[in-house]
Design a protein around this motif. Structure first.
Motif: not given
Length: 233
Positions: A15-25, A204-205
């Protein structure tokens, strides 16, 4: 449609949307794993059970799958869940826990995946219920029910996709910066519909807020590893 909905299976139908920083679980704990009972589905893409598995992953709790064949499903659930539905969980101590939200609470309470603050939990439940309503609308009619399919595509799907898109455009996850059980429900409800319906796929797209959430959630390291494992199953 019900004929194509093993994900919330009961025995009367199923996608074209930014993912941002990964969240740690949280890392997986060393406790004995619970057993998640469900029916066998290719690649294990099962709506309610997949939501439950994702909550176990977010909570860092171990589990193993026990997958019944459809022909043996009634026998497998007998005496385990009075509603005669999957999934149900048998804990390491032998306790039976049934119904998806109850299982999620059992697995995630005391972790970041189940908010302890009442106001935050209320916010999570609002998103979770809305997303689950989408899942139920999609699974609430037979595959050959054209009128119901049209109602889903013309009214219900746009209603729920738009609402979820508005929510996730305003914040990374249902309760802000931390993914919870509500996000697992939202992700699987949307994914379940998109995998099976072209109108939902198009909705969604076109929704950057919702598309961004799906990408963010799927890029949480533990969730990403989980999804890769499921796809290879």
């Amino acid at each position: 449609a019900r004929a194509a909905r093993p994900g919330g299976v009961g025995l009367e139908g199923r996608g074209s949307s930014p993912t941002g920083s990964a969240t740690l679980c949280p890392p997986m704990t060393k406790h004995a794993p619970a057993t998640i009972h469900y029916v066998h589905i290719p690649k294990r893409f099962g709506g309610r059970a997949e939501m439950v598995r994702m909550v176990y992953v977010l909570a860092g709790k171990p589990y193993v799958d026990s997958l019944a064949q459809f022909a043996a499903a009634r026998e497998a659930v007998s005496g385990k869940n009075p509603f005669k539905q999957f999934p149900f969980v048998v804990t390491s101590s032998g306790e039976n826990v049934y119904q998806s939200i109850a299982i999620m609470h059992h697995a995630a309470h005391g972790t970041s995946a189940w908010p302890s603050d009442p106001a935050t939990l209320t916010q999570a439940l609002a998103v979770a219920q809305g997303a689950y309503d989408l899942y139920q609308h999609f699974g609430g009619f037979n595959a050959d029910d054209v009128a119901a399919k049209n109602k889903l595509e013309e009214k219900r799907a746009p209603q729920f996709f738009s609402a979820l898109g508005e929510i996730y455009a305003s914040r990374p996850y249902a309760c802000g910066e931390t993914p919870t059980f509500a996000d697992a429900i939202a992700h699987e409800a949307v994914a379940w519909c998109v995998r099976r319906n072209d109108v939902c796929k198009d909705l969604l797209a076109k929704d950057e807020g919702l598309k961004g959430f799906m990408t963010r959630f799927e890029n949480i390291p533990s969730i990403k590893a989980f999804m890769e494992k499921q796809a290879a199953a």
